[in-house]
Design a protein around this motif. Sequence first.
Motif, short mmCIF file in Angstrom:
data_model
loop_
_atom_site.label_atom_id
_atom_site.label_comp_id
_atom_site.label_asym_id
_atom_site.label_seq_id
_atom_site.Cartn_x
_atom_site.Cartn_y
_atom_site.Cartn_z
N ALA A 81 43.75 46.95 40.82
CA ALA A 81 44.20 47.71 41.98
C ALA A 81 43.47 47.27 43.25
CB ALA A 81 44.00 49.20 41.74
N GLU A 82 42.18 47.07 43.15
CA GLU A 82 41.41 46.67 44.34
C GLU A 82 41.86 45.31 44.83
OE1 GLU A 82 37.55 47.08 42.68
OE2 GLU A 82 37.53 49.28 42.90
N ALA A 89 49.19 45.01 48.92
CA ALA A 89 50.10 45.87 48.15
C ALA A 89 50.35 47.18 48.87
CB ALA A 89 49.52 46.14 46.77
N ASP A 90 51.61 47.58 48.93
CA ASP A 90 51.96 48.90 49.44
C ASP A 90 51.84 49.96 48.35
OD1 ASP A 90 52.99 48.26 52.22
OD2 ASP A 90 54.27 46.94 51.02
N PHE A 91 52.16 49.56 47.11
CA PHE A 91 52.15 50.50 46.00
C PHE A 91 51.52 49.84 44.77
CE2 PHE A 91 56.14 51.07 48.43
CZ PHE A 91 55.85 52.29 49.03
N LEU A 92 50.77 50.63 44.02
CA LEU A 92 50.18 50.18 42.76
C LEU A 92 51.03 50.75 41.62
CD1 LEU A 92 46.49 51.08 43.71
CD2 LEU A 92 47.62 48.84 43.94
N LEU A 93 51.67 49.88 40.87
CA LEU A 93 52.54 50.31 39.77
C LEU A 93 51.75 50.25 38.47
CD1 LEU A 93 55.47 51.14 38.98
CD2 LEU A 93 55.84 48.74 38.40
N GLU A 118 42.53 56.72 44.04
CA GLU A 118 41.41 56.57 44.97
C GLU A 118 41.44 55.20 45.64
OE1 GLU A 118 37.94 57.20 42.65
OE2 GLU A 118 38.32 59.34 42.32
N VAL A 119 42.15 54.25 45.03
CA VAL A 119 42.21 52.88 45.55
C VAL A 119 43.42 52.68 46.46
CG1 VAL A 119 42.27 50.43 44.92
CG2 VAL A 119 41.04 52.06 43.47
N GLY A 120 44.56 53.25 46.10
CA GLY A 120 45.78 53.05 46.87
C GLY A 120 46.86 54.01 46.42
N GLU A 121 48.05 53.86 47.00
CA GLU A 121 49.18 54.72 46.65
C GLU A 121 49.76 54.27 45.32
OE1 GLU A 121 53.43 56.18 48.60
OE2 GLU A 121 51.86 55.33 49.88
N VAL A 122 49.88 55.20 44.40
CA VAL A 122 50.22 54.89 43.01
C VAL A 122 51.66 55.29 42.68
CG1 VAL A 122 49.70 55.47 40.59
CG2 VAL A 122 47.84 55.05 42.21
N TRP A 123 52.33 54.40 41.96
CA TRP A 123 53.58 54.72 41.27
C TRP A 123 53.32 54.61 39.78
CZ3 TRP A 123 59.09 53.66 43.12
CH2 TRP A 123 59.23 53.98 44.47
N MET A 124 53.82 55.57 39.04
CA MET A 124 53.73 55.51 37.58
C MET A 124 54.81 54.59 37.03
SD MET A 124 53.14 59.63 37.06
CE MET A 124 54.26 60.07 38.42
N PRO A 147 48.79 63.89 46.11
CA PRO A 147 49.38 63.33 47.35
C PRO A 147 49.47 61.81 47.38
CG PRO A 147 47.15 64.16 47.74
CD PRO A 147 47.55 64.62 46.37
N ARG A 148 48.73 61.11 46.51
CA ARG A 148 48.77 59.65 46.52
C ARG A 148 49.42 59.08 45.26
NH1 ARG A 148 45.42 56.82 50.14
NH2 ARG A 148 44.57 55.42 48.56
N ILE A 149 50.08 59.93 44.48
CA ILE A 149 50.90 59.50 43.34
C ILE A 149 52.33 59.89 43.71
CG2 ILE A 149 51.33 59.66 40.87
CD1 ILE A 149 48.40 60.48 40.52
#
Length: 282
Positions: A81-82, A89-93, A118-124, A147-149
């Motif tokens: 992620a980092e 990256a806009d989103f972390l999948l 905590e690192v970025g905006e997450v998508w599951m 808020p960030r998932i």
Amino acid sequence: MIVPALLTATDRQGRADAGATQALVDRLAPHVDGFLVWGSTGEAVAFSPEEREALLADIQVPGRLWVGVGDESLALARRHAEAAVAHGADFLLAMPPRFYERALDAAAFRAYFEGLAEVGEVWMYHVPVFTKAAFPVEVVVGLAQHPRITGIKDSSGEMARLEHYRRFAPDLRVFTGSGTTLPAAVASGAAGAILAVANLAPRLYAEVFRQAAAGRLDPTLAGLAYELAARVARGGIPLLKQSLRHLGLPVGYPRAPLPETSPAWPEMQPLLERLAEEGWLL
């Protein structure tokens, strides 16, 4: 909104080929709305963290960028992620961990996904065909309160799951990963699709998405999109790369031990010829 789950082009030694991957990105870019790099179609699990970061550093991806970051521990997933955030990256999948599935309760899922947030905006990422592990809808709905998932790519093809998300997590952005159920996913509120088959015929799936959203879906077109997606799903990465090589794109071969060619090729080739005649191929 159509996003290809980008193939990772490789050389004959199985090394990631940034130049050939960039060539594929450039061919796709006019027809898509963003890219997923290092998803399951990109063979992420077969490459080291160093290899994955090097490719991100060496390619330029226009539009929105999702980067696959899932791994078996939070520490490893955060490392991915980092690097992804550092390279735009806009989103972390993130697919959930799966090896120790029996020990993964709701608190474990929360620690993993909130740690990545905590690192970025997450998508599951729910992809049971590969993980062979449960990702309970109740857990997804709970995580969606963070808020960030903010999104999920659901490749299960289970419409009941998408309806559950729509009812109980209405602010969660839902993208389908199943080309065979794309029209049904749109009807169930999917805002887009991240598809392996979009490497091959992105305009076809963009048109199916557009028509389905408008409620005027051509059944012949829908049938063609279904047939192509079903064949690619059965043949996987070997068939998809073989198809793109057939079109003259130097995507190389899957990383061993995946086979270089697919036994499904004899049935795929006539379908590609039809798609070419109708102007749908990349």
